[in-house]
Structures are given as C-alpha cells and as structure tokens.
Design an enzyme around this catalytic site. Sequence first.
Site, PDB file in Angstrom:
ATOM      1  N   LYS A  45       0.864  -1.177   0.000  1.00 50.98           N
ATOM      2  CA  LYS A  45       0.000   0.000   0.000  1.00 50.98           C
ATOM      3  C   LYS A  45       0.907   1.235   0.000  1.00 50.98           C
ATOM      4  O   LYS A  45       1.970   1.228   0.641  1.00 50.98           O
ATOM      5  CB  LYS A  45      -0.882  -0.005   1.260  1.00 50.98           C
ATOM      6  CG  LYS A  45      -1.773   1.225   1.425  1.00 50.98           C
ATOM      7  CD  LYS A  45      -2.844   1.335   0.370  1.00 50.98           C
ATOM      8  CE  LYS A  45      -3.671   2.616   0.519  1.00 50.98           C
ATOM      9  NZ  LYS A  45      -4.549   2.853  -0.646  1.00 50.98           N
ATOM     10  N   CYS A 131      -2.226   9.494  -6.990  1.00 54.08           N
ATOM     11  CA  CYS A 131      -3.316   9.231  -6.046  1.00 54.08           C
ATOM     12  C   CYS A 131      -4.443  10.241  -6.232  1.00 54.08           C
ATOM     13  O   CYS A 131      -4.235  11.436  -6.038  1.00 54.08           O
ATOM     14  CB  CYS A 131      -2.826   9.292  -4.603  1.00 54.08           C
ATOM     15  SG  CYS A 131      -4.199   9.093  -3.456  1.00 54.08           S
TER      16      CYS A 131
HETATM   17  C1  DHB Z   1      -5.518   5.721  -2.983  1.00 50.59           C
HETATM   18  C2  DHB Z   1      -5.962   5.542  -4.268  1.00 50.59           C
HETATM   19  C3  DHB Z   1      -5.057   5.537  -5.281  1.00 50.59           C
HETATM   20  O1  DHB Z   1      -5.444   5.357  -6.564  1.00 50.59           O
HETATM   21  C4  DHB Z   1      -3.725   5.697  -5.012  1.00 50.59           C
HETATM   22  O2  DHB Z   1      -2.847   5.712  -6.022  1.00 50.59           O
HETATM   23  C5  DHB Z   1      -3.267   5.861  -3.732  1.00 50.59           C
HETATM   24  C6  DHB Z   1      -4.184   5.861  -2.702  1.00 50.59           C
HETATM   25  C7  DHB Z   1      -6.480   5.744  -1.885  1.00 50.59           C
HETATM   26  O3  DHB Z   1      -7.561   6.281  -2.054  1.00 50.59           O
HETATM   27  O4  DHB Z   1      -6.136   5.246  -0.797  1.00 50.59           O
END
Ligand code: DHB
Length: 312
Positions: A45, A131
Amino acid sequence: MVSVQTTIGEFHFDNCLMNAAGVYCMTREELAAIEQSEAGSFVTKTGTFKERKGNPEPRYADTALGSINSMGLPNHGYRYYLDYVTELQEQPGSKPHFLSLVGLSPDETHKILKDVQASDYRGLVELNLSCPNVPGKPQIAYDFETTEQILKEVFTYYKKPLGIKLPPYFDIVHFDQAAHIFNQFPLTFVNCINSIGNGLIIEDEHVLIKPKNGFGGIGGDYVKPTALANVHAFYQRLKPSIQIIGTGGVKSGRDAFEHILCGASMVQLGTVLHQEGPEVFGRITAELKAIMTAKGYKNVADFRGKLRYFNN
Ligand code: DHB
C-alpha cells in the site's frame, strides 16, 4: 514448458503477475498472503510520512463491471512497509518487492525517499504520482511541471532502482509530453495505469461510496482499453531502459496477454484480486500459459510489445 518469468531492472521474478498497489497490501498479513501465493512479487500500500486512517466508509464498492474507490490513502506509514520489505529481503527464497511511497507534499516525498536511500532496503520503489483520492490534493502526474521538478530533485540523491505509478492520460500530446519528461531520468519502470480518477457509479438513485459524494477511482473492465493504450503509448515512447508495468482491467489470462503484447514486462491485478483473493494468481497464470502454449510462445519476451497493426 512455457515460462511466465520476467525481469524488471536487475530483478528476476518467477511470475510476471503481482498485486496492484492498494489491493491486498495494507498489512503484513495481507502482504504475506501475496508472498505465499503464485504471484511473482508484491507492492505495498502506498506509504505516507505518517500513518493515515483514510476516508469514511463505505469507501470501496465492487460492481458487475469493476470497482470504485475513494480510500483516501489509509496506510500504516512508510516505515511499517519499509521495515517489512527490509526484513523479508534477508529471508532465503524471498521474492524481490516493490515499496510504494508518496508524501503529501514534495518535501515529505523527499524526506521519505532520503530515508529509504539511507536504509538497508535493496528492492524496488514505486513512487506514486497518481493518487486521486485525497480531498484538496490534485494528482501530481497531471501537473507536468511539478512532476519534472520532483523527479529532478529525487534523482540528485536517490540512487536505488525507482519507478513511478502513473494515472491514465487521454491525449496523444500528453503521452508525448509525459514521455519527454520521463526519458530525462534514470527511471527503472513506469506503471500504467492507476484507476481512472473521479468517476461516479450509481445504483437506483444512490451513489456507492461515501467520500466526495460518490466520486472515486474506477477499476476493472471499465478501464482496460485505457490501460492498454497507456501501456502501449509509453512502450513506444520511452527509452528501452525504462520498462513498463501494465495495470488495469486484468481479470483473465487473455487480459494479461494483451498487456504484455502492448509492452508490459509485469502485469498487476487490482479489482479482480479484491474480488477473488490471492488464489486468482493461480487461475490467471494457468490461463496465460494456455494461451502461450496454443500460440507457441515459450516465454513472455517472445511476444512482449509485438502488437500487430494494419498495414505492416
Ligand atoms: C488511494 C488511491 C489511489 O489510486 C492511489 O494511487 C493511492 C491511494 C487511496 O484512495 O487510498
């Protein structure tokens, strides 16, 4: 025997399939499940400087054709993930990994990357420039000036292998401009694509997720044509030392095959992994191998980038 092994930079992977950042990668337990599956690697993540709770729930929804999410970057903080991949790399037989990172400001991004540079971690980093779900923060990669400035600064001190996660682009001029910037840097890879940002999915009269009145990143079937176009556009434009990771709309061996035809050296599973769990790697690997066998391809390099056009 057909082989689905691949390489990214100096790293060897027994399987070209892995998870996409955001799916099955929030905790050590989830990451360990991917490590133990047929996947060739995992990406964490996206870790930020400090841990984050993310947006209010419901913040992810599956649909018949894919998914929508506005998670808001919930994560345990980059050190949690850095510690885990650094620990794993010392275990015999460990796969090479990808550590996904970004700061909430360029300053934070540099603080994080300087710490990773100084650490014992020897694996890959995926800097997330795409993001779409932090309220009030635009995607970095849609601002070419900021993107170039960040990369310029990063490569003054960061000497380990690093790639970037990109959002989809939708205009040929943007492919040209983005590739022109990326080609100036010693990137190991670009990963195309993150979700298509800020879509809206409605059921009956209601949105599916709570944050941002229902707006969220779209994944799954909806995004495959856009993902393939981005993979191929960057495969055509980037210098050969910058490899492509293909992400978006893969739920079968055929979809993975198409990403590789477009130029992907590794293929990531997002929505389908969320829907089916880590066993999906076994299914899609078998499907991909069956297609390769039927076509007489022995490894992924035999057909990588060999998309056929009309008139040639
Ligand atoms: C999140 C979503 C994304 O597409 C990303 O690249 C990083 C984080 C999110 O909403 O947590």
